[in-house]
Motif scaffolding. Structure first.
Motif, PDB file in Angstrom:
ATOM      1  N   GLU A  10       3.596  -5.479   4.491  1.00  0.00           N
ATOM      2  CA  GLU A  10       5.007  -5.621   4.155  1.00  0.00           C
ATOM      3  C   GLU A  10       5.235  -7.013   3.578  1.00  0.00           C
ATOM      4  N   LYS A  11       5.983  -7.084   2.488  1.00  0.00           N
ATOM      5  CA  LYS A  11       6.315  -8.396   1.913  1.00  0.00           C
ATOM      6  C   LYS A  11       7.778  -8.426   1.532  1.00  0.00           C
ATOM      7  N   SER A  12       8.431  -9.522   1.842  1.00  0.00           N
ATOM      8  CA  SER A  12       9.863  -9.687   1.558  1.00  0.00           C
ATOM      9  C   SER A  12      10.643  -8.427   1.936  1.00  0.00           C
ATOM     10  N   GLY A  13      10.330  -7.863   3.089  1.00  0.00           N
ATOM     11  CA  GLY A  13      11.060  -6.689   3.569  1.00  0.00           C
ATOM     12  C   GLY A  13      10.690  -5.372   2.892  1.00  0.00           C
ATOM     13  N   GLU A  15       7.768  -2.468   2.093  1.00  0.00           N
ATOM     14  CA  GLU A  15       6.452  -1.967   2.495  1.00  0.00           C
ATOM     15  C   GLU A  15       5.630  -1.683   1.255  1.00  0.00           C
ATOM     16  N   ILE A  16       4.584  -2.471   1.048  1.00  0.00           N
ATOM     17  CA  ILE A  16       3.780  -2.339  -0.167  1.00  0.00           C
ATOM     18  C   ILE A  16       2.650  -1.339   0.050  1.00  0.00           C
ATOM     19  N   LEU A  17       2.124  -1.315   1.273  1.00  0.00           N
ATOM     20  CA  LEU A  17       1.137  -0.293   1.655  1.00  0.00           C
ATOM     21  C   LEU A  17       1.562   0.252   3.006  1.00  0.00           C
ATOM     22  N   GLY A  33      -4.433   4.351  -9.871  1.00  0.00           N
ATOM     23  CA  GLY A  33      -3.012   4.489  -9.534  1.00  0.00           C
ATOM     24  C   GLY A  33      -2.182   3.715 -10.531  1.00  0.00           C
ATOM     25  N   ARG A  34      -0.922   4.096 -10.637  1.00  0.00           N
ATOM     26  CA  ARG A  34      -0.067   3.433 -11.631  1.00  0.00           C
ATOM     27  C   ARG A  34       0.188   1.975 -11.247  1.00  0.00           C
ATOM     28  N   ASN A  35       0.715   1.205 -12.197  1.00  0.00           N
ATOM     29  CA  ASN A  35       1.029  -0.197 -11.935  1.00  0.00           C
ATOM     30  C   ASN A  35       2.008  -0.293 -10.767  1.00  0.00           C
ATOM     31  N   GLY A  36       1.755  -1.232  -9.886  1.00  0.00           N
ATOM     32  CA  GLY A  36       2.663  -1.448  -8.760  1.00  0.00           C
ATOM     33  C   GLY A  36       2.459  -0.496  -7.596  1.00  0.00           C
ATOM     34  N   SER A  37       1.395   0.322  -7.654  1.00  0.00           N
ATOM     35  CA  SER A  37       1.198   1.315  -6.581  1.00  0.00           C
ATOM     36  C   SER A  37       0.532   0.721  -5.338  1.00  0.00           C
ATOM     37  N   GLY A  38       0.056  -0.532  -5.430  1.00  0.00           N
ATOM     38  CA  GLY A  38      -0.518  -1.189  -4.245  1.00  0.00           C
ATOM     39  C   GLY A  38      -2.019  -1.400  -4.313  1.00  0.00           C
ATOM     40  N   LYS A  39      -2.629  -1.130  -5.454  1.00  0.00           N
ATOM     41  CA  LYS A  39      -4.099  -1.222  -5.583  1.00  0.00           C
ATOM     42  C   LYS A  39      -4.627  -2.628  -5.306  1.00  0.00           C
ATOM     43  N   SER A  40      -3.995  -3.638  -5.913  1.00  0.00           N
ATOM     44  CA  SER A  40      -4.500  -5.007  -5.727  1.00  0.00           C
ATOM     45  C   SER A  40      -4.314  -5.467  -4.288  1.00  0.00           C
ATOM     46  N   THR A  41      -3.199  -5.091  -3.699  1.00  0.00           N
ATOM     47  CA  THR A  41      -2.950  -5.446  -2.302  1.00  0.00           C
ATOM     48  C   THR A  41      -4.031  -4.810  -1.422  1.00  0.00           C
ATOM     49  N   PHE A  42      -4.311  -3.539  -1.680  1.00  0.00           N
ATOM     50  CA  PHE A  42      -5.377  -2.830  -0.957  1.00  0.00           C
ATOM     51  C   PHE A  42      -6.712  -3.553  -1.156  1.00  0.00           C
TER      52      PHE A  42
HETATM   53  N1  ADP Z   1       4.986 -11.231  -2.511  1.00  0.00           N
HETATM   54  C1  ADP Z   1       5.552 -10.049  -2.818  1.00  0.00           C
HETATM   55  N2  ADP Z   1       6.821  -9.782  -2.457  1.00  0.00           N
HETATM   56  C2  ADP Z   1       7.412  -8.594  -2.743  1.00  0.00           C
HETATM   57  N3  ADP Z   1       6.797  -7.599  -3.415  1.00  0.00           N
HETATM   58  C3  ADP Z   1       5.525  -7.816  -3.794  1.00  0.00           C
HETATM   59  C4  ADP Z   1       4.822  -9.040  -3.527  1.00  0.00           C
HETATM   60  N4  ADP Z   1       3.588  -8.944  -4.021  1.00  0.00           N
HETATM   61  C5  ADP Z   1       3.495  -7.716  -4.581  1.00  0.00           C
HETATM   62  N5  ADP Z   1       4.652  -7.042  -4.465  1.00  0.00           N
HETATM   63  C6  ADP Z   1       4.955  -5.660  -4.941  1.00  0.00           C
HETATM   64  O1  ADP Z   1       4.026  -4.786  -4.337  1.00  0.00           O
HETATM   65  C7  ADP Z   1       3.770  -3.694  -5.192  1.00  0.00           C
HETATM   66  C8  ADP Z   1       2.266  -3.465  -5.277  1.00  0.00           C
HETATM   67  O2  ADP Z   1       1.645  -4.553  -5.940  1.00  0.00           O
HETATM   68  P1  ADP Z   1       0.100  -4.530  -6.318  1.00  0.00           P
HETATM   69  O3  ADP Z   1      -0.696  -4.357  -5.085  1.00  0.00           O
HETATM   70  O4  ADP Z   1      -0.150  -5.737  -7.144  1.00  0.00           O
HETATM   71  O5  ADP Z   1       0.005  -3.204  -7.209  1.00  0.00           O
HETATM   72  P2  ADP Z   1      -1.027  -2.769  -8.353  1.00  0.00           P
HETATM   73  O6  ADP Z   1      -2.230  -3.621  -8.247  1.00  0.00           O
HETATM   74  O7  ADP Z   1      -1.276  -1.330  -8.087  1.00  0.00           O
HETATM   75  O8  ADP Z   1      -0.313  -2.949  -9.667  1.00  0.00           O
HETATM   76  C9  ADP Z   1       4.424  -4.019  -6.516  1.00  0.00           C
HETATM   77  O9  ADP Z   1       5.599  -3.278  -6.625  1.00  0.00           O
HETATM   78  C10 ADP Z   1       4.721  -5.500  -6.413  1.00  0.00           C
HETATM   79  O10 ADP Z   1       5.843  -5.844  -7.151  1.00  0.00           O
END
Ligand code: ADP
Ligand code: MG
Length: 222
Positions: A10-13, A15-17, A33-42
């Motif tokens: 969870e970031k800034s309230g 849920e990213i994953l 997965g599409r852009n913003g789907s959480g791949k990099s976070t994973f």
């Molecule tokens: N520090 C953060 N605060 C709030 N939202 C974030 C933060 N970092 C990433 N996000 C959001 O988390 C979502 C997933 O990001 P990311 O894992 O980079 O996706 P991907 O690699 O699939 O494009 C995106 O919608 C992004 O905007």
């Protein structure tokens, strides 16, 4: 073997994953997965650059996050984020010095990796003068000298031209390590053992590349 147990980030309230539950034993795993789907976070959870808000990530059932940093390497999309030192050999020695290894072993490990990928000619070059493909190979070399058991790549070919992309892909194919690759290059993932499809922070499909990729392509058309 790496296990994710009910992982949420969870970031800034937001849920990213959420609810990521899986065990990876396969040698080559793709992530789409599409852009913003959480791949990099994973991807960043694998070596502890990112930590779960809840749940856990463990390597061989060890709950120690230090194990992740020690045994899982990470190759970024942009090698400029990875290469810190002005000269190639300095950059490659950096992580090994931090491990406190003897001078001779450091030299040996760096030489072995450079030789293996035919990169000896880059040894004394300025890192900022390298081409994109050369930088990405140096970034990979910097990970390999650490002798990780697993390497995670986050869109490693996006910034590369076709030639450099093929060079990197050939190098990736030769690796004995387990690899996890986030990529929009579906061709690259076709020969993998398993593909995970992320959408809006959850895994919506997980299985053989053929079926997972076909459904992903079909979905993108809607
Ligand atoms: N520090 C953060 N605060 C709030 N939202 C974030 C933060 N970092 C990433 N996000 C959001 O988390 C979502 C997933 O990001 P990311 O894992 O980079 O996706 P991907 O690699 O699939 O494009 C995106 O919608 C992004 O905007
Ligand atoms: Mg990303």
């Amino acid at each position: 073997m790496i296990t994710f147990s009910d992982v949420s980030v969870e970031k800034s309230g937001t849920e990213i994953l959420r609810g990521i539950d899986l065990t990876i034993r396969e040698r080559r795993v793709g992530v789409i997965g599409r852009n913003g789907s959480g791949k990099s976070t994973f991807a960043r959870l694998f070596n502890g650059i990112e930590v779960p808000t809840s749940g856990s990530v463990s390597l061989d059932a060890s709950g120690d996050p230090k194990q992740l940093r020690r045994h899982v390497g990470f190759v970024f999309q942009n090698p400029d984020n990875q290469i810190v030192y002005p000269i190639v050999w300095e950059d490659l020695e950096f992580g090994l010095k931090n491990l406190g290894l003897p001078r001779d072993e450091i030299r040996q490990r760096v030489d072995d990796v450079l030789k293996r990928f035919g990169l000896q000619h880059l040894r004394d070059r300025f890192t900022h003068q390298l081409s994109g493909g050369e930088k990405q190979m140096v970034a990979l070399a910097g990970v390999l000298v650490m002798q990780p058991r697993m390497i995670v790549f986050d869109e490693p070919t996006t910034l590369l031209d076709l030639w450099n992309k093929q060079m990197l892909m050939a190098a990736m194919e030769e690796l004995e390590q387990h690899i996890v690759v986030v990529s929009h290059d579906l061709e690259l993932l076709k020969g993998f053992d398993r593909v995970l499809h992320f959408d809006d922070g959850v895994i919506i499909e997980d299985g053989e590349p053929g079926a997972v990729i076909a459904n992903y392509v079909a979905r993108s058309r809607c």
